[in-house]
Design a protein around this motif. Structure first.
Motif, PDB file in Angstrom:
ATOM      1  N   THR A   1      15.341   1.198  35.833  1.00  0.00           N
ATOM      2  CA  THR A   1      16.472   1.705  36.617  1.00  0.00           C
ATOM      3  C   THR A   1      16.722   0.835  37.840  1.00  0.00           C
ATOM      4  OG1 THR A   1      15.883   3.943  35.893  1.00  0.00           O
ATOM      5  CG2 THR A   1      17.418   3.755  37.735  1.00  0.00           C
ATOM      6  N   ASP A   2      15.656   0.296  38.428  1.00  0.00           N
ATOM      7  CA  ASP A   2      15.777  -0.505  39.645  1.00  0.00           C
ATOM      8  C   ASP A   2      15.938  -1.996  39.361  1.00  0.00           C
ATOM      9  OD1 ASP A   2      15.407   1.845  41.107  1.00  0.00           O
ATOM     10  OD2 ASP A   2      13.214   1.635  41.026  1.00  0.00           O
ATOM     11  N   MET A   3      16.007  -2.394  38.085  1.00  0.00           N
ATOM     12  CA  MET A   3      16.131  -3.813  37.746  1.00  0.00           C
ATOM     13  C   MET A   3      17.581  -4.266  37.808  1.00  0.00           C
ATOM     14  SD  MET A   3      13.635  -4.494  34.479  1.00  0.00           S
ATOM     15  CE  MET A   3      11.861  -4.365  34.593  1.00  0.00           C
ATOM     16  N   SER A   4      17.760  -5.520  38.214  1.00  0.00           N
ATOM     17  CA  SER A   4      19.088  -6.118  38.123  1.00  0.00           C
ATOM     18  C   SER A   4      19.343  -6.535  36.680  1.00  0.00           C
ATOM     19  CB  SER A   4      19.179  -7.331  39.049  1.00  0.00           C
ATOM     20  OG  SER A   4      18.293  -8.350  38.609  1.00  0.00           O
ATOM     21  N   SER A   5      20.581  -6.871  36.376  1.00  0.00           N
ATOM     22  CA  SER A   5      20.915  -7.256  35.001  1.00  0.00           C
ATOM     23  C   SER A   5      20.173  -8.524  34.582  1.00  0.00           C
ATOM     24  CB  SER A   5      22.425  -7.452  34.869  1.00  0.00           C
ATOM     25  OG  SER A   5      22.881  -8.438  35.783  1.00  0.00           O
ATOM     26  N   LYS A   6      19.986  -9.466  35.509  1.00  0.00           N
ATOM     27  CA  LYS A   6      19.266 -10.698  35.184  1.00  0.00           C
ATOM     28  C   LYS A   6      17.786 -10.426  34.933  1.00  0.00           C
ATOM     29  CE  LYS A   6      22.279 -14.060  37.460  1.00  0.00           C
ATOM     30  NZ  LYS A   6      22.370 -15.155  38.466  1.00  0.00           N
ATOM     31  N   GLU A   7      17.205  -9.563  35.753  1.00  0.00           N
ATOM     32  CA  GLU A   7      15.802  -9.201  35.553  1.00  0.00           C
ATOM     33  C   GLU A   7      15.620  -8.483  34.214  1.00  0.00           C
ATOM     34  OE1 GLU A   7      14.232  -8.511  40.150  1.00  0.00           O
ATOM     35  OE2 GLU A   7      15.199  -6.871  39.049  1.00  0.00           O
ATOM     36  N   LEU A   8      16.566  -7.626  33.909  1.00  0.00           N
ATOM     37  CA  LEU A   8      16.509  -6.890  32.647  1.00  0.00           C
ATOM     38  C   LEU A   8      16.604  -7.842  31.457  1.00  0.00           C
ATOM     39  CD1 LEU A   8      16.357  -3.971  31.601  1.00  0.00           C
ATOM     40  CD2 LEU A   8      18.850  -3.948  31.558  1.00  0.00           C
ATOM     41  N   LYS A   9      17.507  -8.818  31.558  1.00  0.00           N
ATOM     42  CA  LYS A   9      17.686  -9.791  30.484  1.00  0.00           C
ATOM     43  C   LYS A   9      16.445 -10.669  30.326  1.00  0.00           C
ATOM     44  CE  LYS A   9      21.101 -10.846  27.639  1.00  0.00           C
ATOM     45  NZ  LYS A   9      21.790  -9.836  26.817  1.00  0.00           N
ATOM     46  N   ARG A  10      15.857 -11.043  31.458  1.00  0.00           N
ATOM     47  CA  ARG A  10      14.650 -11.875  31.415  1.00  0.00           C
ATOM     48  C   ARG A  10      13.504 -11.141  30.725  1.00  0.00           C
ATOM     49  NH1 ARG A  10      11.879 -11.868  36.894  1.00  0.00           N
ATOM     50  NH2 ARG A  10      11.413  -9.813  36.023  1.00  0.00           N
ATOM     51  N   ASP A  11      13.267  -9.898  31.148  1.00  0.00           N
ATOM     52  CA  ASP A  11      12.176  -9.124  30.552  1.00  0.00           C
ATOM     53  C   ASP A  11      12.440  -8.822  29.077  1.00  0.00           C
ATOM     54  OD1 ASP A  11      11.064  -9.212  33.019  1.00  0.00           O
ATOM     55  OD2 ASP A  11      11.182  -7.059  33.437  1.00  0.00           O
ATOM     56  N   LEU A  12      13.711  -8.685  28.734  1.00  0.00           N
ATOM     57  CA  LEU A  12      14.060  -8.434  27.332  1.00  0.00           C
ATOM     58  C   LEU A  12      13.703  -9.637  26.461  1.00  0.00           C
ATOM     59  CD1 LEU A  12      15.540  -6.336  25.461  1.00  0.00           C
ATOM     60  CD2 LEU A  12      17.571  -7.763  25.747  1.00  0.00           C
ATOM     61  N   LEU A  13      13.998 -10.847  26.935  1.00  0.00           N
ATOM     62  CA  LEU A  13      13.674 -12.063  26.184  1.00  0.00           C
ATOM     63  C   LEU A  13      12.159 -12.243  26.054  1.00  0.00           C
ATOM     64  CD1 LEU A  13      16.348 -14.483  27.692  1.00  0.00           C
ATOM     65  CD2 LEU A  13      16.228 -13.705  25.319  1.00  0.00           C
ATOM     66  N   ILE A  14      11.435 -11.928  27.125  1.00  0.00           N
ATOM     67  CA  ILE A  14       9.970 -12.035  27.075  1.00  0.00           C
ATOM     68  C   ILE A  14       9.400 -11.039  26.065  1.00  0.00           C
ATOM     69  CG2 ILE A  14       7.848 -11.694  28.407  1.00  0.00           C
ATOM     70  CD1 ILE A  14       9.389 -12.681  30.882  1.00  0.00           C
ATOM     71  N   PHE A  15       9.937  -9.826  26.094  1.00  0.00           N
ATOM     72  CA  PHE A  15       9.491  -8.792  25.158  1.00  0.00           C
ATOM     73  C   PHE A  15       9.784  -9.199  23.712  1.00  0.00           C
ATOM     74  CE2 PHE A  15      10.642  -4.590  23.093  1.00  0.00           C
ATOM     75  CZ  PHE A  15       9.330  -4.271  22.770  1.00  0.00           C
ATOM     76  N   ALA A  16      10.971  -9.779  23.478  1.00  0.00           N
ATOM     77  CA  ALA A  16      11.345 -10.216  22.127  1.00  0.00           C
ATOM     78  C   ALA A  16      10.441 -11.341  21.635  1.00  0.00           C
ATOM     79  CB  ALA A  16      12.800 -10.667  22.113  1.00  0.00           C
ATOM     80  N   LYS A  17      10.012 -12.205  22.535  1.00  0.00           N
ATOM     81  CA  LYS A  17       9.145 -13.326  22.146  1.00  0.00           C
ATOM     82  C   LYS A  17       7.720 -12.859  21.863  1.00  0.00           C
ATOM     83  CE  LYS A  17       7.560 -17.873  23.736  1.00  0.00           C
ATOM     84  NZ  LYS A  17       7.949 -18.561  22.498  1.00  0.00           N
ATOM     85  N   LYS A  18       7.224 -11.931  22.682  1.00  0.00           N
ATOM     86  CA  LYS A  18       5.841 -11.478  22.527  1.00  0.00           C
ATOM     87  C   LYS A  18       5.674 -10.504  21.358  1.00  0.00           C
ATOM     88  CE  LYS A  18       4.178 -12.037  27.281  1.00  0.00           C
ATOM     89  NZ  LYS A  18       3.623 -11.341  28.475  1.00  0.00           N
TER      90      LYS A  18
END
Length: 302
Positions: free
Chosen positions: A203-220
């Protein structure tokens, strides 16, 4: 002489009888002529000798490949020395229909006890640092480990480079698919997936932070990511969580009941042993739940 008979008797032969006599005489003469001309025909049956060719007997092909083989213990622990059981183990023979005892003896040409001849000098099967290299000459040990041993694929595995390459390729392709899906995913779906992974902190993440964590999650975790991306309940679950965080809905302290925050009117009861937001996502698909969903959606967009 019939002619003299008619002359002496003074009788005149009747023309009809005379003609019949002539016809009979001619037919009888022709019949004798035909009998003389008959040629006996003899038929000879020629006996044909058929040469029988012997069909070649197909012998079963030996598919065992003679090569060096490597075996390694499963799991993360790699003991300095591990002795695999080399006697008192059994293999069920499908063709014979019964279990056959196995034993590894270096002086025997088979691992089956019922096929052994002479003395049986028991040998040990030892893994060093979790690995066992068996040269191509030791086919008895290789077949025991690769085909018959009951602990195959449970305690130890045979290293197969081709299969490992196929598995690696499958993982890389899955990872590429997950990364591509994460890159093209809209922000609402990204938030829904990351809420499953990171909880309410999204909820407190910016859109860029959300996108970054999403890519990391998809890779791992590409497999889990793709499963969540195809799960329609993920979006509905995230929708319910957002409605609760924004004060539109409330969840009771025992997490068994959802209510309207404005008037405390009950919306639904959570079934026993179900996650509250998973149950809410399923409820949104009902006729009553769809009306509530539309109402909440309007409030979220205000």
């Amino acid at each position: 002489n019939k002619h003299n008979y008619f002359k002496e008797s003074g009788l005149r032969p009747r023309p009809f009888i005379f003609i019949n006599f002539i016809i009979y005489y001619i037919m009888a003469k022709k019949q004798k002529t035909k009998e003389k001309e008959v040629v006996e025909e003899t038929y000879f049956e020629e006996e044909v000798m058929v040469e029988e060719k012997e069909l070649p007997i197909e012998t079963p092909k030996n598919t065992w490949e003679i090569k060096d083989r490597t075996y390694f213990l499963r799991g993360r622990k790699k003991p300095i020395s591990y002795a695999l059981k080399s006697t008192g183990v059994y293999f069920f023979d499908e063709e014979k229909g019964y279990e056959r005892e196995l034993k590894y003896c270096q002086n025997q040409q088979t691992a089956f006890v019922d096929e052994m001849k002479g003395d049986q000098r028991l040998s040990h099967i030892v893994f060093r640092n979790g690995v066992l290299h068996v040269p191509r000459q030791q086919t008895v040990l290789q077949k025991l480990l690769s085909l018959y041993h009951p602990h195959r694929d449970t305690i130890y595995l045979e290293w197969r480079p081709v299969k490992k390459a196929e598995d690696d390729m499958e993982i890389l392709e899955m990872e590429a698919d997950a990364m591509l899906a994460a890159r093209n995913m809209d922000i609402d779906m990204a938030e829904a997936i990351m809420r499953v992974e990171s909880g309410s902190s999204v909820t407190d993440m910016s859109s860029k932070e959300l996108k970054r964590d999403l890519l990391i999650f998809a890779k791992k975790q590409p497999k889990l990511f793709l499963e969540l991306a195809d799960d329609e309940n993920v979006t509905l679950r995230n929708f319910g969580i957002k409605a609760t965080e924004m004060g539109i809905l409330t969840l009771s302290s025992d997490q068994r009941t959802f209510k309207w925050a404005s008037n405390d009117r009950k919306l639904m009861n959570v079934p026993f042993d179900e996650h509250p937001y998973s149950a809410l996502a399923q409820w949104f698909k009902t006729d009553e739940g769809m009306e509530i969903y539309s109402n909440i959606e309007k409030r979220l967009n205000q």
